[in-house]
Design a protein around this motif. Structure first.
Motif, PDB file in Angstrom:
ATOM      1  N   GLN A 207       0.816  -1.219   0.000  1.00 35.60           N
ATOM      2  CA  GLN A 207       0.000   0.000   0.000  1.00 35.60           C
ATOM      3  C   GLN A 207       0.847   1.264   0.000  1.00 35.60           C
ATOM      4  O   GLN A 207       0.354   2.356  -0.260  1.00 35.60           O
ATOM      5  N   PHE A 208       2.148   1.133   0.275  1.00 33.01           N
ATOM      6  CA  PHE A 208       3.020   2.299   0.270  1.00 33.01           C
ATOM      7  C   PHE A 208       3.713   2.486  -1.076  1.00 33.01           C
ATOM      8  O   PHE A 208       4.362   3.489  -1.310  1.00 33.01           O
ATOM      9  N   SER A 209       3.615   1.495  -1.947  1.00 34.35           N
ATOM     10  CA  SER A 209       4.401   1.545  -3.178  1.00 34.35           C
ATOM     11  C   SER A 209       3.784   2.517  -4.172  1.00 34.35           C
ATOM     12  O   SER A 209       2.580   2.721  -4.218  1.00 34.35           O
ATOM     13  N   ALA A 210       4.627   3.129  -4.959  1.00 35.54           N
ATOM     14  CA  ALA A 210       4.173   4.096  -5.951  1.00 35.54           C
ATOM     15  C   ALA A 210       3.689   3.356  -7.194  1.00 35.54           C
ATOM     16  O   ALA A 210       3.894   2.157  -7.336  1.00 35.54           O
ATOM     17  N   ARG A 211       3.014   4.096  -8.061  1.00 34.13           N
ATOM     18  CA  ARG A 211       2.540   3.510  -9.307  1.00 34.13           C
ATOM     19  C   ARG A 211       3.639   2.758 -10.051  1.00 34.13           C
ATOM     20  O   ARG A 211       4.775   3.190 -10.063  1.00 34.13           O
ATOM     21  N   THR A 212       3.261   1.666 -10.696  1.00 34.37           N
ATOM     22  CA  THR A 212       4.198   1.001 -11.608  1.00 34.37           C
ATOM     23  C   THR A 212       4.154   1.721 -12.954  1.00 34.37           C
ATOM     24  O   THR A 212       3.136   2.273 -13.333  1.00 34.37           O
ATOM     25  N   ARG A 213       5.252   1.724 -13.641  1.00 33.82           N
ATOM     26  CA  ARG A 213       5.291   2.379 -14.956  1.00 33.82           C
ATOM     27  C   ARG A 213       4.631   1.482 -15.986  1.00 33.82           C
ATOM     28  O   ARG A 213       4.671   0.253 -15.886  1.00 33.82           O
ATOM     29  N   LEU A 280      -7.564   7.919  -7.435  1.00 32.86           N
ATOM     30  CA  LEU A 280      -8.816   8.630  -7.139  1.00 32.86           C
ATOM     31  C   LEU A 280      -9.046   8.750  -5.638  1.00 32.86           C
ATOM     32  O   LEU A 280      -9.520   9.776  -5.154  1.00 32.86           O
ATOM     33  N   LEU A 281      -8.696   7.697  -4.904  1.00 31.82           N
ATOM     34  CA  LEU A 281      -8.892   7.733  -3.453  1.00 31.82           C
ATOM     35  C   LEU A 281      -7.928   8.715  -2.797  1.00 31.82           C
ATOM     36  O   LEU A 281      -8.273   9.401  -1.849  1.00 31.82           O
ATOM     37  N   GLU A 282      -6.695   8.779  -3.323  1.00 31.45           N
ATOM     38  CA  GLU A 282      -5.701   9.681  -2.738  1.00 31.45           C
ATOM     39  C   GLU A 282      -6.031  11.138  -3.047  1.00 31.45           C
ATOM     40  O   GLU A 282      -5.834  12.015  -2.219  1.00 31.45           O
ATOM     41  N   TYR A 318      -7.716   2.770   3.175  1.00 29.74           N
ATOM     42  CA  TYR A 318      -6.625   3.285   2.342  1.00 29.74           C
ATOM     43  C   TYR A 318      -6.753   4.792   2.156  1.00 29.74           C
ATOM     44  O   TYR A 318      -5.802   5.547   2.322  1.00 29.74           O
ATOM     45  N   ARG A 319      -7.985   5.231   1.825  1.00 36.16           N
ATOM     46  CA  ARG A 319      -8.210   6.672   1.635  1.00 36.16           C
ATOM     47  C   ARG A 319      -7.876   7.436   2.914  1.00 36.16           C
ATOM     48  O   ARG A 319      -7.210   8.465   2.874  1.00 36.16           O
TER      49      ARG A 319
ATOM     50  N   LEU B 178       3.551  19.545   7.733  1.00 36.72           N
ATOM     51  CA  LEU B 178       4.233  20.777   7.324  1.00 36.72           C
ATOM     52  C   LEU B 178       4.684  20.674   5.865  1.00 36.72           C
ATOM     53  O   LEU B 178       4.581  21.642   5.106  1.00 36.72           O
ATOM     54  N   VAL B 179       5.146  19.492   5.463  1.00 39.05           N
ATOM     55  CA  VAL B 179       5.525  19.285   4.058  1.00 39.05           C
ATOM     56  C   VAL B 179       4.297  19.453   3.165  1.00 39.05           C
ATOM     57  O   VAL B 179       4.357  20.088   2.115  1.00 39.05           O
ATOM     58  N   GLU B 180       3.166  18.909   3.612  1.00 35.88           N
ATOM     59  CA  GLU B 180       1.944  19.058   2.812  1.00 35.88           C
ATOM     60  C   GLU B 180       1.564  20.537   2.711  1.00 35.88           C
ATOM     61  O   GLU B 180       1.162  21.006   1.640  1.00 35.88           O
ATOM     62  N   GLU B 181       1.727  21.263   3.811  1.00 36.05           N
ATOM     63  CA  GLU B 181       1.414  22.690   3.775  1.00 36.05           C
ATOM     64  C   GLU B 181       2.344  23.428   2.809  1.00 36.05           C
ATOM     65  O   GLU B 181       1.920  24.285   2.042  1.00 36.05           O
ATOM     66  N   ASP B 182       3.624  23.062   2.823  1.00 40.63           N
ATOM     67  CA  ASP B 182       4.605  23.761   1.987  1.00 40.63           C
ATOM     68  C   ASP B 182       4.517  23.369   0.510  1.00 40.63           C
ATOM     69  O   ASP B 182       4.564  24.219  -0.367  1.00 40.63           O
ATOM     70  N   TYR B 183       4.451  22.070   0.253  1.00 38.06           N
ATOM     71  CA  TYR B 183       4.592  21.605  -1.133  1.00 38.06           C
ATOM     72  C   TYR B 183       3.403  20.799  -1.651  1.00 38.06           C
ATOM     73  O   TYR B 183       3.449  20.286  -2.772  1.00 38.06           O
ATOM     74  N   GLY B 184       2.363  20.650  -0.831  1.00 42.09           N
ATOM     75  CA  GLY B 184       1.159  19.976  -1.306  1.00 42.09           C
ATOM     76  C   GLY B 184       1.117  18.489  -0.988  1.00 42.09           C
ATOM     77  O   GLY B 184       2.109  17.888  -0.560  1.00 42.09           O
ATOM     78  N   GLY B 185      -0.056  17.904  -1.214  1.00 40.27           N
ATOM     79  CA  GLY B 185      -0.320  16.522  -0.838  1.00 40.27           C
ATOM     80  C   GLY B 185       0.505  15.500  -1.590  1.00 40.27           C
ATOM     81  O   GLY B 185       0.885  14.471  -1.042  1.00 40.27           O
ATOM     82  N   GLU B 186       0.808  15.790  -2.863  1.00 41.59           N
ATOM     83  CA  GLU B 186       1.519  14.799  -3.665  1.00 41.59           C
ATOM     84  C   GLU B 186       2.942  14.595  -3.143  1.00 41.59           C
ATOM     85  O   GLU B 186       3.425  13.465  -3.056  1.00 41.59           O
ATOM     86  N   VAL B 187       3.606  15.695  -2.788  1.00 44.13           N
ATOM     87  CA  VAL B 187       4.973  15.584  -2.243  1.00 44.13           C
ATOM     88  C   VAL B 187       4.926  14.884  -0.879  1.00 44.13           C
ATOM     89  O   VAL B 187       5.703  13.961  -0.612  1.00 44.13           O
TER      90      VAL B 187
END
Lengths: 332, 332
Positions: A207-213, A280-282, A318-319, B178-187
């Motif tokens: 659940q922590f892994s990033a998208r696969t290419r 979408l959930l994230e 997860y969300r 704080l990271v989310e505040e500075d650089y957003g949720g994706e970071v």
């Protein structure tokens, strides 16, 4: 306090550090064993490096060191081998690998954190064993060291006297397990509560892994199919639909997938749909029914089953875990 | 990468350390900000101490320091103030408190980890603010600093430019926010996944707190009632049953509870039942229905409602998180 193994004296924990070591790989386990001493444990900790001098970690923070590796003597109850972002270079450092082997030979148990698994593998200690590492590196571990049986979803894996853990913070989970082994669940639970961490996390590290290419292919027919799945995961991607799209037989579609993607068409489609649902959930507030519909799972129940099967948690959990820290509005 | 505040240059993070500082209070935040730099962030970190010399942490591990507190200059984007087990002595260290005030005056945001909240409070920075600290110390924080509005269940609390976090590992949660505040949720999400931690945990810090001690009283009638609740939380402990047991009026029972326990009889009974349920879930394999029955909740649904209300998670999730590390059998 007597350990579960019947020991009454101190237990010796040795952490091997080196320039570029990842800070939290080192300090997570140290904090667990130190905290256990507040609740009846008797761990004695020491940091060793190749020359006994302080090391600068990958974050730039400098850690003091107690002893040079070849000046440390006596039996070790837990040897901790952390990782670092430059593991690729570390596995070619013969002196470091020699220290890993020598310390391991004196240890009752050897535990790696994160990419520390590469050091154990390079030292030959994982041959024929089950093991894990940071989710970003599980594939690479298996490719480089085919004698290692990699478990990509595990938070930690114990095989005989060797325990390997997933990325960074998983060193805390692994150390808690060793405390539970040594002094029982009540002491480990006190440590977990002291550190404000769970004894056991919901779900595995997937659940922590990033998208696969998206897979690369030079076959135009397969490329068209893969692009169609990526463009709209919720559309009809049955085998017959794929075959029509690529103007080849269903059997040929299956063969191309197995040869070039390494997954059956159905598994591949499910994986892309799962990743679309994760995104979408994230990122949004859509109800689960809408997420299920847009990503081709159809019903929230199918979405739920896929999440539990692959990530070990429900879509709602997860969300809740990954959409936001919950502080954006409060903080700004 | 431009921050959400429209900044384009580096953001300066200063961590104030001192002898006896808790290791993970310091290294958790450092790892978060360093990891953010891998995903587009631009944090520059420095560790400062009173004299600029290395410090020995409470775990015995020595940390290198970059600068003496009064030689550090320029604006700070995040000041991190960690805690330590000897916070009781630290709040009397006037030089340290002066450094806290001076660094805070240069900071856009000040963040405490764990018992670091006591340093902020002693420096007068929490007066009139909402704040939290390690669950073990929330009560003490409110007693010592009545001008602080303590939130005992929070993982972290932001009030204006000051953010305080719960125990130890909660410094990671706070830093992610704080990271989310500075650089957003994706970071922030990339950092969470890199460190293999959640963005947001299920439930608050109450689920990590240890049992409360039985209240002391010298009133024999109240003592008999409290002992009866402790001896069998699942028995009949309505107000009238208590009154019969103590041979006093129901109204007198209520008055004794409010005066000596600080809770209504019903709230007290629910708290003891919840703690009994927690102990059964942590230590055993009884089905939820049996746990509910033995602890006086009657039905699994009443048990579930009490858990969600007080701990923010279901009894099943609580059991999964705290019963064992899941490795005892695998490891032995």
């Amino acid at each position: 306090m007597t350990t579960r193994q019947g020991r009454t004296g101190s237990l010796h924990v040795t952490v091997l550090v080196f320039p570029g070591v990842r800070l939290l790989d080192v300090t997570g386990p140290i904090e667990v064993f130190t905290s256990a001493n507040e609740f009846g444990g008797h761990y004695v900790l020491s940091l060793v490096s190749a020359d006994g001098g302080e090391v600068t970690t990958a974050s730039g923070t400098r850690l003091g060191v107690d002893t040079a590796a070849d000046e440390a003597h006596g039996p070790i109850d837990v040897l901790v081998v952390p990782g670092g972002p430059a593991w690729d270079r570390l596995v070619k450092d013969d002196e470091l690998l020699d220290h890993v082997r020598t310390l391991h030979a004196r240890s009752r148990r050897t535990a790696s954190v994160c990419t520390g698994a590469f050091l154990l593998a390079a030292a030959g200690l994982l041959d024929g064993r089950r093991a894990t590492t940071h989710w970003r590196n599980t594939r690479e571990l298996g490719l480089r060291y085919p004698a290692v049986q990699v478990e990509p979803d595990a938070i930690f894996v114990q095989d005989g006297t060797v325990v390997t853990s997933a990325g960074v913070s998983a060193g805390i989970d692994l150390s808690l397990a060793l405390v539970e082994e040594d002094y029982g669940g009540e002491v480990a639970r006190s440590v977990a509560k002291d550190l404000v961490v769970f004894m056991q996390r919901p779900g595995g590290q997937s659940q922590f892994s990033a998208r696969t290419r998206p897979p690369h292919t030079r076959r135009d027919s397969l490329r068209r199919v893969l692009d169609a799945v990526a463009a709209d995961p919720g559309a009809d991607h049955t085998l017959s639909a794929m075959a029509r799209r690529a103007s080849i037989s269903p059997r040929h579609v299956t063969r191309l997938f197995c040869d070039e993607v390494g997954l059956t068409p159905a598994r591949y489609v499910e994986q892309v749909r799962l990743e679309a649902a994760v995104a979408l959930l994230e990122g949004g507030d859509d109800p689960l029914a809408a997420v299920a519909r847009r990503t081709g799972f159809g019903s929230p129940e199918s979405l739920r089953r896929a999440f539990v099967r692959h990530l070990g948690v429900t879509p709602g959990a997860y969300r809740a875990g990954f959409r936001t820290t919950g502080a954006v509005h409060a903080l700004s």
